[in-house]
Design a protein around this motif. Structure first.
Motif, PDB file in Angstrom:
ATOM      1  N   THR A  46      36.076  29.685  31.590  1.00  0.00           N
ATOM      2  CA  THR A  46      35.535  30.404  32.745  1.00  0.00           C
ATOM      3  C   THR A  46      35.560  29.463  33.944  1.00  0.00           C
ATOM      4  N   PRO A  47      36.479  29.651  34.886  1.00  0.00           N
ATOM      5  CA  PRO A  47      36.540  28.757  36.052  1.00  0.00           C
ATOM      6  C   PRO A  47      35.232  28.771  36.838  1.00  0.00           C
ATOM      7  N   ILE A  48      34.973  27.664  37.533  1.00  0.00           N
ATOM      8  CA  ILE A  48      33.771  27.522  38.349  1.00  0.00           C
ATOM      9  C   ILE A  48      34.114  27.874  39.789  1.00  0.00           C
ATOM     10  N   ALA A  49      33.370  28.800  40.389  1.00  0.00           N
ATOM     11  CA  ALA A  49      33.572  29.180  41.783  1.00  0.00           C
ATOM     12  C   ALA A  49      32.571  28.419  42.646  1.00  0.00           C
ATOM     13  N   LEU A  99      27.581  22.549  35.753  1.00  0.00           N
ATOM     14  CA  LEU A  99      27.984  23.942  35.933  1.00  0.00           C
ATOM     15  C   LEU A  99      28.984  24.359  34.864  1.00  0.00           C
ATOM     16  N   GLY A 100      29.869  23.432  34.493  1.00  0.00           N
ATOM     17  CA  GLY A 100      30.824  23.722  33.422  1.00  0.00           C
ATOM     18  C   GLY A 100      30.138  23.917  32.089  1.00  0.00           C
ATOM     19  N   ARG A 101      29.095  23.109  31.818  1.00  0.00           N
ATOM     20  CA  ARG A 101      28.374  23.252  30.555  1.00  0.00           C
ATOM     21  C   ARG A 101      27.582  24.546  30.505  1.00  0.00           C
ATOM     22  N   GLN A 102      27.149  25.052  31.666  1.00  0.00           N
ATOM     23  CA  GLN A 102      26.441  26.329  31.674  1.00  0.00           C
ATOM     24  C   GLN A 102      27.357  27.458  31.235  1.00  0.00           C
ATOM     25  N   GLU A 103      28.639  27.348  31.609  1.00  0.00           N
ATOM     26  CA  GLU A 103      29.605  28.368  31.203  1.00  0.00           C
ATOM     27  C   GLU A 103      30.026  28.189  29.746  1.00  0.00           C
ATOM     28  N   ARG A 104      30.118  26.918  29.319  1.00  0.00           N
ATOM     29  CA  ARG A 104      30.548  26.618  27.948  1.00  0.00           C
ATOM     30  C   ARG A 104      29.860  25.325  27.519  1.00  0.00           C
ATOM     31  N   PRO A 105      28.887  25.387  26.597  1.00  0.00           N
ATOM     32  CA  PRO A 105      28.087  24.213  26.258  1.00  0.00           C
ATOM     33  C   PRO A 105      28.888  23.000  25.796  1.00  0.00           C
ATOM     34  N   THR A 106      30.077  23.223  25.219  1.00  0.00           N
ATOM     35  CA  THR A 106      30.873  22.109  24.716  1.00  0.00           C
ATOM     36  C   THR A 106      31.934  21.654  25.708  1.00  0.00           C
ATOM     37  N   ALA A 107      31.868  22.127  26.961  1.00  0.00           N
ATOM     38  CA  ALA A 107      32.932  21.840  27.934  1.00  0.00           C
ATOM     39  C   ALA A 107      33.080  20.351  28.221  1.00  0.00           C
ATOM     40  N   ALA A 108      31.995  19.603  28.190  1.00  0.00           N
ATOM     41  CA  ALA A 108      32.064  18.181  28.530  1.00  0.00           C
ATOM     42  C   ALA A 108      32.618  17.328  27.405  1.00  0.00           C
ATOM     43  N   GLY A 109      32.696  17.871  26.208  1.00  0.00           N
ATOM     44  CA  GLY A 109      33.125  17.095  25.052  1.00  0.00           C
ATOM     45  C   GLY A 109      34.478  16.421  25.209  1.00  0.00           C
ATOM     46  N   PRO A 110      35.540  17.182  25.519  1.00  0.00           N
ATOM     47  CA  PRO A 110      36.854  16.543  25.672  1.00  0.00           C
ATOM     48  C   PRO A 110      36.883  15.495  26.771  1.00  0.00           C
TER      49      PRO A 110
END
Length: 473
Positions: A247-250, A295-306
């Motif tokens: 989900t892109p961040i606007a 904001l990325g983690r709010q859309e996807r909790p594991t977004a910061a992992g990579p």
């Protein structure tokens, strides 16, 4: 008490030494007479139009005269200066330039007349550094940690984002079409491995990337096609490992938080949330970078992992390069490098303490990985081989632990970073709670480090944070 000093190299001197490569283990100046063994000397230069760069530090082992230094170094071809410093054995690091313009205003000196640098629009007059300066303890600590702290960058690439995301890079010409310098093009030369780059195009942040190498000179990518017709052919390229956001961040939807954090000069966005077309790669503050990650983690909790995993790899790669350059027995180097992969003496040492995977119960070593508790890149050489600094884990458990998705309390209670991880563990047939057994005192020290520095529950608001509090009471 050991002291920290800052000394200056002219840019041309820095360029010669960088081109030569190798360890930063020697420097010379007529001003070094006051330095003593055990002191640390930080070496900087100033690049046009005034950007402060850190070249590294020398922990002084020997203060020598010109003649003594020739004998110690075994070469008559050294700087002609009255005083020379030579690094303590095993402390030298690879000479590597790091842009520190963003913290120039935070540097403090032990001086009543000039306790800080005069910084104008992020630029420093090199004449302020002609005399060697004594640093405050806080400034020395800042310089020690800063090279390991990732910088954040924002790339506006509406015309080229498809090519750059697919190709795994960012690229810019060296200068504007009229031959003038462009600060947002020059920024590519300041990106370091492990830095975070946000990809902005068509009004949204579509991907988050991590730099996997330093910049290099490269001609314009052919995949640009007509999109790059107006740009010069010669340019800079930085390799990037991209993670596409589901989900892109606007940004325009979050301008109440973003606007106060935008840089005053060379901002990637205008105050109304629209992209700044005159800006390619912008340096942004840690505050703004961490906000975008949140904001990325709010859309996807594991977004910061990579992103965090790639940063960890970049840091380990640099530590390995430093290790290869050290003056030590080759067999010892080999053991330390093998330890990074969970092999050699480290695995044997772990196996003498741990006999099975603490989550799956698997005891067949063929299917287990020797995983560091305190990451290899953060550890001393002794800690890299310490059997107490490791677990034998099944591969999927190693993935969770090494990535910081799980950790343990001192008494062995299992911690999960968030509900998404619990769901994955359930799918894999792993327990998402419970106790994995006791640790010895040395293991508890390493586990506390993992919990405080690697475990993602410290970053992600979740039930995982609550379980830390419950487990440690």
């Amino acid at each position: 008490m050991a002291r920290d000093y800052m000394t200056y190299w002219r840019p041309e001197t820095a360029d010669v030494q960088i081109a030569h490569g190798g360890l930063l283990n020697h420097s010379a100046s007529n001003q070094l007479r006051k330095v003593e063994p055990g002191d640390t000397v930080w070496i900087v230069t100033v690049r046009p139009p005034g950007r402060l760069s850190l070249l590294g530090r020398i922990i002084v082992g020997v203060l020598a005269t010109y003649e003594q230094a020739q004998m110690i170094l075994g070469s008559p071809d050294i700087w002609q200066a009255d005083w020379h410093i030579i690094a303590q054995p095993g402390t030298a690091r690879l000479l590597r330039e790091v842009d520190v313009a963003t913290i120039a205003g935070r540097l403090r000196f032990e001086s009543e007349e000039a306790p800080r640098l005069d910084v104008v629009d992020g630029h420093v007059d090199a004449r302020q550094l002609q005399a060697m300066r004594l640093l405050t303890l806080e400034t020395a600590q800042l310089l020690e940690t800063y090279p390991d702290t990732p910088s954040y960058w924002w790339v506006n690439h509406k015309q080229t984002f498809v090519a750059e995301l697919n190709g795994g890079y960012i690229w810019s010409p060296k200068k504007n079409a009229n031959g003038a310098r462009n600060e947002t093009y020059d920024n590519l030369t300041r990106v370091r491995p492990g830095d975070v780059v946000f990809s902005y195009a068509l009004g949204v942040i579509k991907a988050i990337g991590v730099a996997t190498g330093d910049h290099r000179e490269q001609q314009k990518p052919p995949e640009y096609g007509k999109a790059g017709d107006a740009w010069a052919r010669d340019g800079w390229l930085v390799p990037i490992e991209w993670t596409i956001l589901e989900t892109p961040i606007a940004p325009i939807a979050h301008m109440d938080e973003i606007a106060p954090l935008l840089p005053r000069r060379h901002s990637p966005l205008q105050q109304d949330g629209r992209g700044n077309q005159g800006c390619y790669l912008a340096s942004i503050s840690a505050g703004l970078g961490e906000l975008v990650l949140r904001l990325g983690r709010q859309e996807r909790p594991t977004a910061a992992g990579p992103v965090l995993s790639l940063q960890s790899e970049a840091k380990a790669d640099e530590e390995e390069a430093n290790l290869w350059a050290q003056d030590m027995e080759e067999t010892e180097k080999q053991q330390l490098i093998m330890a990074r992969k969970g092999q050699g003496r480290f695995r044997l040492n772990v196996g003498a303490i741990e006999t099975k995977c603490r989550l799956t119960g698997t005891s067949d070593g063929t299917f287990l990985i020797a995983s560091h508790i305190k990451p290899w890149a953060d550890s001393s050489n002794a800690e890299r081989l310490d059997g107490n600094n490791g677990f034998l884990l099944a591969p999927h458990v190693d993935k969770l632990f090494d990535g910081g998705w799980i950790s343990f309390t001192d008494n062995g209670d299992l911690l999960c970073a968030n509900d998404a991880v619990r769901e994955i563990m359930h799918t894999w047939g792993l327990p998402a709670n419970g106790n994995v057994g006791s640790f010895n005192s040395a293991q508890r020290t390493y586990v506390a480090y993992h919990r405080g520095n690697v475990y993602l529950g410290r970053l992600i608001p979740s039930h995982g944070e609550d379980s830390i509090k419950r487990g440690e009471r």
